[in-house]
Scaffold this active site. Structure first.
Site, mmCIF file in Angstrom:
data_model
loop_
_atom_site.group_PDB
_atom_site.id
_atom_site.type_symbol
_atom_site.label_atom_id
_atom_site.label_comp_id
_atom_site.label_asym_id
_atom_site.label_seq_id
_atom_site.Cartn_x
_atom_site.Cartn_y
_atom_site.Cartn_z
ATOM 1 N N HIS A 1 31.471 39.199 43.722
ATOM 2 C CA HIS A 1 30.562 38.636 44.730
ATOM 3 C C HIS A 1 29.182 38.382 44.122
ATOM 4 O O HIS A 1 28.345 39.284 44.063
ATOM 5 C CB HIS A 1 30.440 39.603 45.913
ATOM 6 C CG HIS A 1 29.936 38.963 47.178
ATOM 7 N ND1 HIS A 1 30.660 38.041 47.895
ATOM 8 C CD2 HIS A 1 28.769 39.120 47.854
ATOM 9 C CE1 HIS A 1 29.978 37.662 48.953
ATOM 10 N NE2 HIS A 1 28.821 38.301 48.948
ATOM 11 N N ARG B 1 31.361 32.151 52.927
ATOM 12 C CA ARG B 1 30.433 33.201 53.323
ATOM 13 C C ARG B 1 30.538 33.593 54.789
ATOM 14 O O ARG B 1 30.725 34.763 55.108
ATOM 15 C CB ARG B 1 28.982 32.770 53.019
ATOM 16 C CG ARG B 1 28.729 32.537 51.548
ATOM 17 C CD ARG B 1 27.283 32.154 51.270
ATOM 18 N NE ARG B 1 26.371 33.280 51.391
ATOM 19 C CZ ARG B 1 25.090 33.231 51.042
ATOM 20 N NH1 ARG B 1 24.569 32.105 50.586
ATOM 21 N NH2 ARG B 1 24.322 34.281 51.156
ATOM 22 N N TYR C 1 22.615 57.388 48.219
ATOM 23 C CA TYR C 1 22.806 58.641 48.945
ATOM 24 C C TYR C 1 24.163 58.712 49.656
ATOM 25 O O TYR C 1 24.659 59.805 49.920
ATOM 26 C CB TYR C 1 21.703 58.828 49.995
ATOM 27 C CG TYR C 1 20.314 58.925 49.404
ATOM 28 C CD1 TYR C 1 19.990 59.931 48.498
ATOM 29 C CD2 TYR C 1 19.337 58.009 49.750
ATOM 30 C CE1 TYR C 1 18.723 60.018 47.958
ATOM 31 C CE2 TYR C 1 18.063 58.083 49.213
ATOM 32 C CZ TYR C 1 17.765 59.088 48.316
ATOM 33 O OH TYR C 1 16.509 59.168 47.783
#
Length: 843
Positions: free
Chosen positions: A84, A38, A128
């Site tokens: 993931h 990570r 968006y």
């Protein structure tokens, strides 16, 4: 038959587990998971797993730099569903960062829509925004389909993902990285592509002696971090430490320009800020400092940033010093920030702190592995194709026999077996011949096969030669990098200043202005700006310049600059030192503070002389004079470091005291004036340089009832101005005072018969016509006037009234403000102190 209950063999058994061991094991497993999977980047491609998965998923979706944009939500969903197994916010924030030009030095994701701003605005929702890969990201993924890197299973073993990317670019250093793991953290600054390529070329050119290459050799190419927001790096020590050890402290500053407005004021225009500094937070901090009066010279603050670039405008008050305000901003705001370098990354799955050289080596070794594996892949593919082409040529050379064998065979399998047996073909070759179309028998097609055979053989020879010569692989790495540097390289954005000071000291925050230091008989001292006194005409009554206690008299008024060092000389021959800006600033009518609050004076010790010094140099000297006419010369560097308890400056005879000091160049002339009007001029080289504890030599021979009242340094085209205790004064050209020998009585400088009328000489100064004078009486009344307003007279005249002291008052001291200081202060001293400006307007 009854169903039997099947009980596990260990049911009912209690296993004893050591809690300490269990906690250690569980914690270490968790820690390693965070470190490896990570938080830390791989040293080879410079990517954390989430960034690698995002780029790989976008590449698999066909989102190239020349394709259409796709919704960010589509990308996030692809990454989450396949590679993931974490939150969508982690994936989207990581992808958004790769599209932010203020976060990444070289963008990997081409974003369309609102992906955040340097003001700290968050990206718009993923539904968006849209994105696709940047061209540079495609270089990170190039050749991944040619068995160049290892793949591993995804979280549910349903798919495979790359464990590292081929990475044609040294991304770890290009874009840097930051992350917090368990018990460790990484913080790698971004670098400039062209500089890194230059360093890698140098390493490859000297690969046989790579162990002898030092960090200084590499820093000839890699000058330092190159942040996407530009700015400036102060000093090179932190850079050297970071590159040489993997750890360092780099001081960053924003870029600010001091501009003059049409109104005649100044403004500071901040066009670049330090890396990772929030612009809105910076502006809020400046406004807070103004409201709290920590920075009191700002009148307006606004953000004029637009598409053309950043612009934070800070308007200053009329009398403000821009450099001082800028230094205050560096000290109190994030306009100067620190980047703590921690070059930690994964090497073979383990965290390692790496130097610049080792990072570049790892990249070179990674590219060697990638090119070797790619070459082997291409070689195997070319050999397989050559094998087929050999079969084609065999068939074409014996086409009639081939056709006959095929026609006589019962089926395809028999035909293949007969071909293999008769023409010694492999199974693949035989199958290819069977699959060959009849049109390949044409003469042109035969020529194409022969040409392809030659080309494939040449490719095989080149690949075999490449694999046999590691230096050719290194040359290919150089060629690739030079091509990419030409394609993606740009100029450095971050300036590096080796001269700028990292630490902002108190003197950096002090305005360099003309001041007056006054000292009273009872030991009160204060610092007043020279502009605090309004110029008056000759013969005026002055203004109140010092409120003193009863029977306290002003004995010294010394012109200086606020950044000078003040040397105080006592009646006991000791010298003390203090920065002038450390002396409390006071109003002209206040009495100041006791000198004992500034200096560590001994009981019954009084300061009798003082001198403002700008620079302590062995080329300059300090000339000291006592009331009984003793004179001494000492190099200025003797006083460069004065301990708080003081130093011996001059040994004195009993009953004598040190009264005057002046700074000289070694080639000056000295003029000494006595109370009864005698003046003696002689060259300073008549007084040899002595040690601090020497007693000096006789400077002037005094009459029985006379004593020294002043000593000064002769200046070209200057005049000697004398002022008497009753306020009479005059100036006489220095050329009227011929040089005499040391220890003589000198010549007259005033009408000595008029002494009962005008008073004894209180002070004498060497002046120039463009200078200003400040005359102060024993009761603190101060008069400022122009030297040009003082009448020039001969040596034997008594002068005219310059100031009219009140009854019982008398002139105590005279200070000269030079024309040079007048020019530096930047304003006519004849103007009154301006009224306080309006409160700043904060936007």
């Amino acid at each position: 038959m009854a169903e039997e209950n099947i009980v596990p063999a260990n049911t009912g058994n209690i296993e004893s587990v050591d809690i300490d061991s269990q906690m250690r094991t569980a914690y270490l497993d968790y820690a390693m998971s965070v470190i490896v999977a990570r938080a830390l980047p791989d040293a080879r491609d410079g990517l954390k797993p989430v960034h690698r998965r995002i780029l790989f998923a976008m590449h698999e979706l066909g989102m190239r730099s020349n394709s259409a944009y796709k919704k960010s939500a589509r990308i996030v969903g692809e990454v989450l569903g396949k590679y993931h197994p974490h939150g969508d916010s982690a994936v989207y924030e990581s992808m958004a960062r790769m599209a932010q030009d203020f976060s990444m030095r070289y963008l990997l994701v081409d974003g369309q829509g609102n992906f955040g701003s340097v003001d700290g605005d968050s990206p718009a929702a993923m539904r968006y925004t849209e994105a696709r890969l940047q061209k540079m990201a495609e270089e990170m993924l190039a050749d991944r389909e040619k068995d160049t890197v290892d793949f591993g299973p995804n979280f549910d073993d349903s798919l495979e993902e790359p464990l590292v990317l081929p990475a044609r670019l040294p991304n770890l250093l290009l874009n840097g990285s930051s992350g917090i793991a368990v018990g460790m953290a990484t913080n790698i600054p971004p670098q400039n592509l062209r500089e890194l390529v230059g360093a890698i070329n140098y390493l490859i050119d000297n690969y046989d002696t790579i162990d002898d290459i030092t960090v200084d050799d590499l820093m000839k190419f890699v000058l330092g971090p190159d942040f996407p927001t530009g700015g400036m790096i102060v000093g090179t020590e932190g850079i050297h430490s970071a590159y040489g050890t993997g750890r360092g402290r780099i001081v960053m500053r924003g870029i600010a320009h001091i501009e003059e407005t049409k109104a005649g004021r100044y403004q500071i225009n901040i066009t670049e800020i330090p890396y990772q500094v929030n612009k809105s937070t910076l502006i809020e901090r400046i406004a807070e400092l103004v409201r709290d009066d920590k920075i009191d010279q700002i009148s307006d603050l606004r953000d004029e940033s637009d598409q053309r670039g950043m612009s934070i405008i800070i308007e200053l008050k009329r009398a403000a010093q821009p450099k001082k305000v800028l230094n205050q901003l560096y000290k109190y705001t994030a306009l100067q920030s620190t980047f703590g370098v921690q070059m930690l990354s994964l090497v073979d799955g383990e965290p390692r702190t790496l130097t610049l050289k080792r990072m570049l080596q790892i990249f070179i070794e990674h590219r060697q592995t990638v090119i070797t594996r790619r070459s082997k892949f291409e070689l195997a593919k070319a050999q397989a194709r050559l094998h087929i082409l050999d079969g084609y040529l065999t068939a074409l050379n014996s086409i009639d026999a081939i056709i006959k064998v095929i026609r006589e065979a019962e089926d395809a399998d028999t035909a293949k077996a007969n071909l293999m047996k008769r023409f010694k073909l492999s199974e693949l070759q035989a199958q290819a011949i069977l699959d060959m179309q009849l049109r390949r028998l044409a003469a042109l097609e035969r020529w194409k096969i022969e040409e392809e055979h030659k080309q494939v053989r040449a490719i095989i020879e080149n690949l075999e030669d490449l694999l046999a010569h590691p230096k050719k692989i290194l040359a290919l790495i150089q060629s690739d990098l030079n091509e990419l540097a030409e394609k993606f390289g740009d100029e450095r954005r971050t300036q590096i200043s080796a001269e700028a000071k990292e630490d902002i000291h108190d003197e950096d925050l002090v305005a360099d202005e003309a001041v007056l230091i006054s000292l009273t008989e009872r030991g009160y001292i204060k610092r007043v700006a020279a502009t605090a006194f309004k110029s008056q005409s000759r013969g005026g009554r002055g203004v109140m310049g010092h409120t003193t206690k009863d029977e306290d008299e002003v004995v010294m008024l010394i012109p200086a600059r606020s950044l000078n060092t003040m040397l105080f000389f006592s009646d006991k021959g000791k010298v003390y030192s203090e920065k002038i800006y450390q002396i409390p600033d006071s109003d002209r009518a206040t009495k100041g503070i006791p000198l004992v609050n500034v200096l560590s004076l001994e009981p019954n010790e009084k300061v009798t002389a003082a001198m403002a010094v700008g620079e302590f140099s062995a080329r300059n000297y300090c000339m000291m004079m006592t009331a009984r006419g003793k004179i001494k010369r000492v190099t200025m560097e003797e006083f460069a470091s004065v301990r708080p308890s003081g130093l011996i400056a001059m040994s004195l005879e009993e009953g004598d005291h040190l009264g005057w000091v002046r700074q000289t160049s070694g080639k000056d002339e000295i003029i000494i004036v006595t109370e009864n009007g005698q003046a003696l001029r002689f060259s300073e080289d008549k007084v040899r340089s002595m040690g601090r504890q020497a007693a000096g030599v006789q400077g002037i021979r005094l009459a029985k009832d006379d004593s020294v009242t002043s000593m000064d340094v002769v200046e070209k085209d200057g005049a000697l101005l004398v002022v008497t205790t009753r306020g009479f004064g005059k100036q006489t050209p220095l050329k009227d005072y011929s040089a005499k020998g040391r220890a003589t009585s000198g010549i007259s400088t005033i009408d000595q018969k008029a002494l009962p009328e005008v008073g004894k000489i209180a002070a004498a100064r060497v002046v120039q016509n463009a200078d200003d004078l400040t005359i102060m009486t024993s009761n603190g009344v101060t008069l400022r006037m122009k030297v040009k307003d003082v009448k020039q007279s001969g040596r034997a005249t008594k002068g005219v009234h310059l100031i009219k002291p009140n009854e019982g008052d008398s002139v105590a001291s005279v200070a000269r403000t030079s024309a040079e200081d007048l020019k530096k202060v930047g304003a006519q001293l004849s103007e009154s102190t301006e009224k306080e400006e309006a409160q700043p307007k904060l936007v």
